[in-house]
Design an enzyme around this catalytic site. Structure first.
Site, PDB file in Angstrom:
ATOM      1  N   GLN A 183      -0.577  10.912   3.837  1.00  0.00           N
ATOM      2  CA  GLN A 183      -1.492  11.406   2.790  1.00  0.00           C
ATOM      3  C   GLN A 183      -2.458  12.456   3.335  1.00  0.00           C
ATOM      4  O   GLN A 183      -2.891  13.347   2.596  1.00  0.00           O
ATOM      5  CB  GLN A 183      -2.282  10.243   2.181  1.00  0.00           C
ATOM      6  CG  GLN A 183      -1.438   9.270   1.376  1.00  0.00           C
ATOM      7  CD  GLN A 183      -1.043   8.057   2.189  1.00  0.00           C
ATOM      8  OE1 GLN A 183      -0.851   8.141   3.404  1.00  0.00           O
ATOM      9  NE2 GLN A 183      -0.927   6.903   1.540  1.00  0.00           N
ATOM     10  N   ASP A 209     -11.169   1.393  -0.590  1.00  0.00           N
ATOM     11  CA  ASP A 209     -10.477   0.824  -1.739  1.00  0.00           C
ATOM     12  C   ASP A 209     -11.147  -0.440  -2.239  1.00  0.00           C
ATOM     13  O   ASP A 209     -11.002  -0.800  -3.400  1.00  0.00           O
ATOM     14  CB  ASP A 209      -9.018   0.542  -1.380  1.00  0.00           C
ATOM     15  CG  ASP A 209      -8.214   1.820  -1.280  1.00  0.00           C
ATOM     16  OD1 ASP A 209      -7.545   2.167  -2.268  1.00  0.00           O
ATOM     17  OD2 ASP A 209      -8.269   2.493  -0.230  1.00  0.00           O
ATOM     18  N   ASN A 244      -9.863   0.042   3.700  1.00  0.00           N
ATOM     19  CA  ASN A 244      -9.441   1.424   3.465  1.00  0.00           C
ATOM     20  C   ASN A 244      -8.051   1.603   4.063  1.00  0.00           C
ATOM     21  O   ASN A 244      -7.503   0.702   4.696  1.00  0.00           O
ATOM     22  CB  ASN A 244     -10.445   2.402   4.094  1.00  0.00           C
ATOM     23  CG  ASN A 244     -10.207   3.837   3.623  1.00  0.00           C
ATOM     24  OD1 ASN A 244     -10.160   4.099   2.421  1.00  0.00           O
ATOM     25  ND2 ASN A 244     -10.038   4.757   4.548  1.00  0.00           N
ATOM     26  N   LYS A 245      -7.486   2.776   3.851  1.00  0.00           N
ATOM     27  CA  LYS A 245      -6.134   3.048   4.330  1.00  0.00           C
ATOM     28  C   LYS A 245      -5.975   2.622   5.785  1.00  0.00           C
ATOM     29  O   LYS A 245      -6.832   2.886   6.619  1.00  0.00           O
ATOM     30  CB  LYS A 245      -5.834   4.536   4.173  1.00  0.00           C
ATOM     31  CG  LYS A 245      -4.451   4.956   4.651  1.00  0.00           C
ATOM     32  CD  LYS A 245      -3.325   4.187   3.976  1.00  0.00           C
ATOM     33  CE  LYS A 245      -3.357   4.313   2.479  1.00  0.00           C
ATOM     34  NZ  LYS A 245      -2.312   3.477   1.819  1.00  0.00           N
ATOM     35  N   ARG A 296      -1.496  -2.769  -7.823  1.00  0.00           N
ATOM     36  CA  ARG A 296      -1.954  -2.623  -6.436  1.00  0.00           C
ATOM     37  C   ARG A 296      -3.180  -3.513  -6.260  1.00  0.00           C
ATOM     38  O   ARG A 296      -4.251  -3.206  -6.781  1.00  0.00           O
ATOM     39  CB  ARG A 296      -2.282  -1.165  -6.089  1.00  0.00           C
ATOM     40  CG  ARG A 296      -1.076  -0.249  -6.149  1.00  0.00           C
ATOM     41  CD  ARG A 296      -1.310   1.035  -5.361  1.00  0.00           C
ATOM     42  NE  ARG A 296      -1.277   0.772  -3.931  1.00  0.00           N
ATOM     43  CZ  ARG A 296      -1.645   1.672  -3.007  1.00  0.00           C
ATOM     44  NH1 ARG A 296      -2.107   2.852  -3.377  1.00  0.00           N
ATOM     45  NH2 ARG A 296      -1.578   1.380  -1.726  1.00  0.00           N
ATOM     46  N   ARG A 336      -2.821   7.649  -7.056  1.00  0.00           N
ATOM     47  CA  ARG A 336      -3.350   6.773  -6.008  1.00  0.00           C
ATOM     48  C   ARG A 336      -4.809   7.123  -5.756  1.00  0.00           C
ATOM     49  O   ARG A 336      -5.339   8.077  -6.310  1.00  0.00           O
ATOM     50  CB  ARG A 336      -2.542   6.931  -4.707  1.00  0.00           C
ATOM     51  CG  ARG A 336      -2.215   8.373  -4.370  1.00  0.00           C
ATOM     52  CD  ARG A 336      -1.962   8.629  -2.928  1.00  0.00           C
ATOM     53  NE  ARG A 336      -3.166   8.434  -2.126  1.00  0.00           N
ATOM     54  CZ  ARG A 336      -4.152   9.327  -2.045  1.00  0.00           C
ATOM     55  NH1 ARG A 336      -4.099  10.458  -2.724  1.00  0.00           N
ATOM     56  NH2 ARG A 336      -5.210   9.071  -1.307  1.00  0.00           N
ATOM     57  N   GLY A 337      -5.453   6.312  -4.916  1.00  0.00           N
ATOM     58  CA  GLY A 337      -6.860   6.508  -4.621  1.00  0.00           C
ATOM     59  C   GLY A 337      -7.710   5.646  -5.522  1.00  0.00           C
ATOM     60  O   GLY A 337      -7.552   5.652  -6.748  1.00  0.00           O
ATOM     61  N   ALA A 338      -8.639   4.899  -4.929  1.00  0.00           N
ATOM     62  CA  ALA A 338      -9.371   3.873  -5.679  1.00  0.00           C
ATOM     63  C   ALA A 338     -10.021   4.380  -6.968  1.00  0.00           C
ATOM     64  O   ALA A 338      -9.791   3.813  -8.038  1.00  0.00           O
ATOM     65  CB  ALA A 338     -10.407   3.210  -4.775  1.00  0.00           C
TER      66      ALA A 338
END
Length: 380
Positions: free
Chosen positions: A212, A253, A263-264, A98, A64-66
């Site tokens: 996270q 993201d 973003n999250k 995603r 995960r993570g852009a």
């Protein structure tokens, strides 16, 4: 599809357990991922032998993570090519895994384009697979270099806004080496401040519902010897009110052309709090996260995730009582609202820091100029 888990040594440091790597054992090439769903309890590696396995790893947040999703997408195309699968089909599946993270589609496109071009010019599938892998490795290397440059620019901005050091930084979600080919985005800036003795405290949002921050950012901060404190997301307001936050640093993201930042989920409330309390709200992301094709925040597709992530507590090695494979914390049948991201408008963002420098104030013109400069430096 053949997936397996391989236990990593307990005495290894994060730098020795990369979030992603390409390997070529005798039985064929594989993509090895540090399974982030198992952290911090276990440092376990997930071995993907084909694109469907990687798609599942992306959807389950094992990777995960852009920035890292861009790297993974590129390697996924290379894996399909090297294994003799339909590359275009694999690329389409990876890109849709995603939808909010623009880096994923960019990584997929770069490797798929390299494969397509080589196949057209040589007619040799092996040469095309080699080209796809070379493109993936380039994406990986470019992200590692961008991470280091973002840390330099971010620290310089912090020192400009907050002279004297002693920075107390609040962050959200996870933005370290677990999401990057290097040391991360926002976390890399905090780490740079730590290394020069200017980080007083890293405030780590838990980042519900999947934690996270608690599971991953605290894990990385502890391994780095940083002074950090974990808080629940809904405690952030009291922290601001107490005057304990000097700056907010988050990743992204997707950044729209007008400077809106996805973003999250939970990032937007922090931006509102920061504006009210006159605290800088800084976004750190590579230029590849800026999407000129997305005009504004309303145009960003926000991923909706399963409700059980909210109604169940999900953690490794816990007894299963809920429908989602975790411990149920809400009555059976409870409906849940679970967007993976929220969108912060540009007027609430103090600065966007990239490897090419910072944009402040955040405007469409400033972002366009930065992206144009980046294209000149790194063509293609």
């Amino acid at each position: 599809m053949a997936d397996q888990y391989a236990q990593s040594g307990e005495d290894k440091r994060p730098a020795e357990i990369p979030a992603i790597r390409w390997e070529e054992p005798p039985e064929g090439p594989v993509l090895v991922l540090l399974d982030q769903t198992r952290l911090p309890a276990d440092e376990v590696e997930l071995v993907c032998t084909d694109a469907p396995a990687l798609v599942e790893a992306i959807r389950s947040l094992a990777v995960r993570g852009a920035p890292l999703l861009g790297i993974a997408g590129a390697y996924g195309v290379a894996l399909a090519a090297a294994r003799g699968f339909d590359v275009e089909e694999a690329a389409a599946a990876l890109e849709s895994a995603r939808p909010t993270a623009v880096n994923l589609s960019l990584g997929v496109h770069r490797a798929a384009s390299a494969h397509r071009t080589a196949l057209a010019s040589t007619g040799d599938p092996t040469a095309a697979a080699t080209a796809a892998l070379a493109a993936a490795r380039t994406v990986h290397q470019e992200d590692a270099e961008a991470s280091g440059r973002m840390a330099v620019h971010g620290l310089a901005l912090l020192d400009e806004l907050l002279p004297g050091g002693g920075h107390r930084i609040l962050t959200h979600c996870n933005t370290g080496s677990l999401v990057s080919g290097g040391e991360g985005t926002a976390f890399a800036v905090a780490l740079a401040a730590h290394r020069v003795g200017r980080l007083r405290r890293l405030w780590v949002d838990e980042t519900r519902p999947l934690l996270q921050g608690a599971r991953l950012t605290a894990y990385e901060a502890a391994r780095r010897g940083m002074a950090y404190t974990l808080l629940t997301d809904n405690a952030a307001g009291s922290l601001f009110a107490a005057g304990e936050v000097d700056a907010v640093l988050i990743g992204a993201d997707r950044i729209a052309a007008d400077g809106s930042v996805a973003n999250k989920v939970g990032s937007y409330p922090l931006a509102v709090l920061a504006r009210y309390h006159h605290v800088p709200f800084i976004v750190v992301a590579p230029v590849t996260t800026v999407d000129p094709g997305t005009p504004d925040g309303a145009s960003i597709e926000v991923e909706q995730r399963p409700g059980y992530e909210v109604t169940d507590v999900l953690a490794p090695q816990m007894p299963v009582t809920g429908v989602g494979g975790g411990i149920a914390v809400a009555p059976l049948g409870t409906q849940a609202y679970n967007p993976a991201f929220d969108v912060t408008p540009p007027e609430l963002v103090t600065a966007i820091v990239t490897e090419e420098g910072a944009v402040s104030p955040v405007t469409a013109e400033g972002l366009a100029e930065l992206c144009a400069r980046s294209r000149q430096v790194t063509p293609g």
